[in-house]
Design an enzyme around this catalytic site. Structure first.
Site, short mmCIF file in Angstrom:
data_model
loop_
_atom_site.label_atom_id
_atom_site.label_comp_id
_atom_site.label_asym_id
_atom_site.label_seq_id
_atom_site.Cartn_x
_atom_site.Cartn_y
_atom_site.Cartn_z
N ARG A 134 59.22 74.15 -21.34
CA ARG A 134 58.46 74.20 -20.06
C ARG A 134 56.95 74.21 -20.32
O ARG A 134 56.45 74.94 -21.16
CB ARG A 134 58.87 75.46 -19.30
CG ARG A 134 57.97 75.78 -18.13
CD ARG A 134 58.62 76.72 -17.16
NE ARG A 134 58.98 78.01 -17.71
CZ ARG A 134 59.75 78.89 -17.08
NH1 ARG A 134 60.25 78.63 -15.88
NH2 ARG A 134 60.03 80.04 -17.64
N ARG A 169 53.81 79.05 -20.93
CA ARG A 169 53.69 80.44 -20.47
C ARG A 169 53.81 81.40 -21.64
O ARG A 169 54.60 81.19 -22.55
CB ARG A 169 54.80 80.74 -19.45
CG ARG A 169 54.43 80.34 -18.04
CD ARG A 169 55.58 80.45 -17.10
NE ARG A 169 56.37 81.68 -17.18
CZ ARG A 169 57.38 81.98 -16.37
NH1 ARG A 169 57.73 81.12 -15.42
NH2 ARG A 169 58.05 83.09 -16.50
N ARG A 180 64.54 88.40 -21.07
CA ARG A 180 64.55 88.08 -19.64
C ARG A 180 65.97 87.68 -19.19
O ARG A 180 66.38 88.02 -18.08
CB ARG A 180 63.54 86.95 -19.35
CG ARG A 180 62.11 87.51 -19.30
CD ARG A 180 61.06 86.45 -19.52
NE ARG A 180 61.14 85.36 -18.61
CZ ARG A 180 60.72 84.13 -18.88
NH1 ARG A 180 60.19 83.84 -20.05
NH2 ARG A 180 60.83 83.19 -17.98
P1 ADP Z 1 62.77 78.89 -13.13
O1 ADP Z 1 61.67 78.91 -12.08
O2 ADP Z 1 64.13 79.12 -12.53
O3 ADP Z 1 62.49 79.79 -14.28
P2 ADP Z 1 61.75 76.20 -13.71
O4 ADP Z 1 61.73 75.50 -12.40
O5 ADP Z 1 60.42 76.67 -14.24
O6 ADP Z 1 62.83 77.41 -13.71
O7 ADP Z 1 62.46 75.23 -14.76
C1 ADP Z 1 62.57 75.57 -16.15
C2 ADP Z 1 62.31 74.32 -17.00
O8 ADP Z 1 63.43 73.43 -16.83
C3 ADP Z 1 61.06 73.53 -16.58
O9 ADP Z 1 60.45 73.01 -17.74
C4 ADP Z 1 61.61 72.40 -15.69
O10 ADP Z 1 60.81 71.23 -15.75
C5 ADP Z 1 63.00 72.17 -16.30
N1 ADP Z 1 64.01 71.81 -15.29
C6 ADP Z 1 64.14 72.30 -14.03
N2 ADP Z 1 65.21 71.76 -13.41
C7 ADP Z 1 65.78 70.91 -14.31
C8 ADP Z 1 66.93 70.04 -14.28
N3 ADP Z 1 67.69 69.96 -13.18
N4 ADP Z 1 67.20 69.32 -15.39
C9 ADP Z 1 66.43 69.42 -16.50
N5 ADP Z 1 65.33 70.20 -16.59
C10 ADP Z 1 65.01 70.95 -15.52
P1 AMP Z 2 59.36 84.29 -13.25
O1 AMP Z 2 58.08 83.51 -13.03
O2 AMP Z 2 60.21 84.34 -12.04
O3 AMP Z 2 60.09 83.85 -14.49
O4 AMP Z 2 58.90 85.81 -13.49
C1 AMP Z 2 58.07 86.15 -14.59
C2 AMP Z 2 58.01 87.66 -14.73
O5 AMP Z 2 57.40 88.26 -13.55
C3 AMP Z 2 59.35 88.37 -14.86
O6 AMP Z 2 59.83 88.40 -16.20
C4 AMP Z 2 59.00 89.79 -14.35
O7 AMP Z 2 58.28 90.52 -15.35
C5 AMP Z 2 58.01 89.50 -13.22
N1 AMP Z 2 58.70 89.32 -11.91
C6 AMP Z 2 58.75 88.19 -11.16
N2 AMP Z 2 59.43 88.41 -10.02
C7 AMP Z 2 59.83 89.70 -10.05
C8 AMP Z 2 60.60 90.53 -9.17
N3 AMP Z 2 61.10 90.05 -8.01
N4 AMP Z 2 60.82 91.81 -9.53
C9 AMP Z 2 60.31 92.31 -10.67
N5 AMP Z 2 59.60 91.60 -11.56
C10 AMP Z 2 59.36 90.29 -11.26
#
Ligand code: ADP
Ligand code: AMP
Length: 228
Positions: A134, A169, A180
């Site tokens: 990502r 990230r 996580r």
């Molecule tokens: P989340 O918000 O649930 O953590 P993301 O939307 O950031 O997930 O997606 C995680 C990674 O997977 C990103 O790099 C994104 O571009 C990729 N990704 C998301 N959906 C798909 C999919 N359907 N197929 C392949 N890669 C995907």
């Molecule tokens: P995400 O962007 O959803 O992967 O979240 C990144 C990080 O933010 C997580 O690992 C938590 O540390 C914090 N976080 C995001 N959403 C929440 C939530 N609803 N409750 C608690 N922590 C959160």
């Protein structure tokens, strides 16, 4: 403007880290003309901008632990109180605990809204590869994947102005990712039962292509149970 009798829509995109919630939140937001809120993105913005909230959440984000419920719920309530969310919102990354789910139910009921939850289901073995690839634009939050969804060019235009400023990230590092996913399994996955019992839940296959998943979510929202 909301039509008379129309209810505010609260759409939760639910799933493990890497399922595609952020990617789909942006697509569904565009398709439904409804704003989206990512709690993770709000926390990261505050961290990068060194606000008081940012300083309070740093230790949790850096370890991949959940931010405490009181802080998270207060932040979500303050955000959703803004007039731009009067028609509803797409939530990415909230709720993640039973206490947060109860707080959301209260918000929905106070606003006489309706809640729909989409569970983006993805096998655990796919998640790490997705997260490791990502890249995210520091300025507009747009999410790409080096292999599956590469940015159009290293110099792609950013909707926040100028060109994308892509980065990996800080919490997308193997040891933190593993934690996580563990935190998701222990504290967040139990919500699936809770949402199922309230008949709010629609499951979509998150292993399809990004466009196919968007289509399945939009179909699910049309067909899904409209529990209030
Ligand atoms: P989340 O918000 O649930 O953590 P993301 O939307 O950031 O997930 O997606 C995680 C990674 O997977 C990103 O790099 C994104 O571009 C990729 N990704 C998301 N959906 C798909 C999919 N359907 N197929 C392949 N890669 C995907
Ligand atoms: P995400 O962007 O959803 O992967 O979240 C990144 C990080 O933010 C997580 O690992 C938590 O540390 C914090 N976080 C995001 N959403 C929440 C939530 N609803 N409750 C608690 N922590 C959160």
């Amino acid at each position: 403007m909301m039509e008379a009798g129309e209810k505010a829509r609260y759409i939760v995109l639910f799933g493990p880290p890497g399922a595609g919630k952020g990617t789909q939140a942006k697509n569904v937001s565009k398709a439904l003309d409804l704003p989206s809120v990512s709690t993770g993105e709000v926390f990261r913005w505050n961290l990068n901008n060194k606000t008081e909230l940012g300083r309070s959440v740093e230790e949790f984000l850096s370890k991949g632990e959940l931010v405490p419920d009181d802080l998270t719920i207060r932040m979500v309530r303050d955000t959703l109180d803004k007039p731009c969310y009067a028609k509803g919102v797409i939530l990415d990354g909230f709720p993640r605990t039973l206490e947060q789910a109860a707080a959301l139910a209260a918000i929905v009921s106070e606003n006489d809204g309706r809640l729909q939850v989409i569970f983006i289901k993805v096998d655990e073995n796919v998640l790490v590869e997705r997260i490791m690839g990502r890249v995210v634009c520091r300025k507009c939050g747009k999410v790409y994947h080096r292999k599956y969804n590469p940015p159009p060019s290293p110099q792609a235009p950013c909707k926040a102005g100028g060109m994308h400023d892509l980065e990996q990230r800080k919490d997308d590092e193997e040891e933190i990712i593993t934690n996580r996913i563990r935190v998701y399994n222990n504290q967040t996955a139990p919500l699936i039962d809770y949402f199922e019992r309230g008949a709010y839940l629609t499951v979509v296959d998150g292993c399809l292509t990004i466009e196919e998943v968007s289509g399945a979510i939009l179909d699910g929202l049309l067909e899904g149970t409209e529990a209030a």
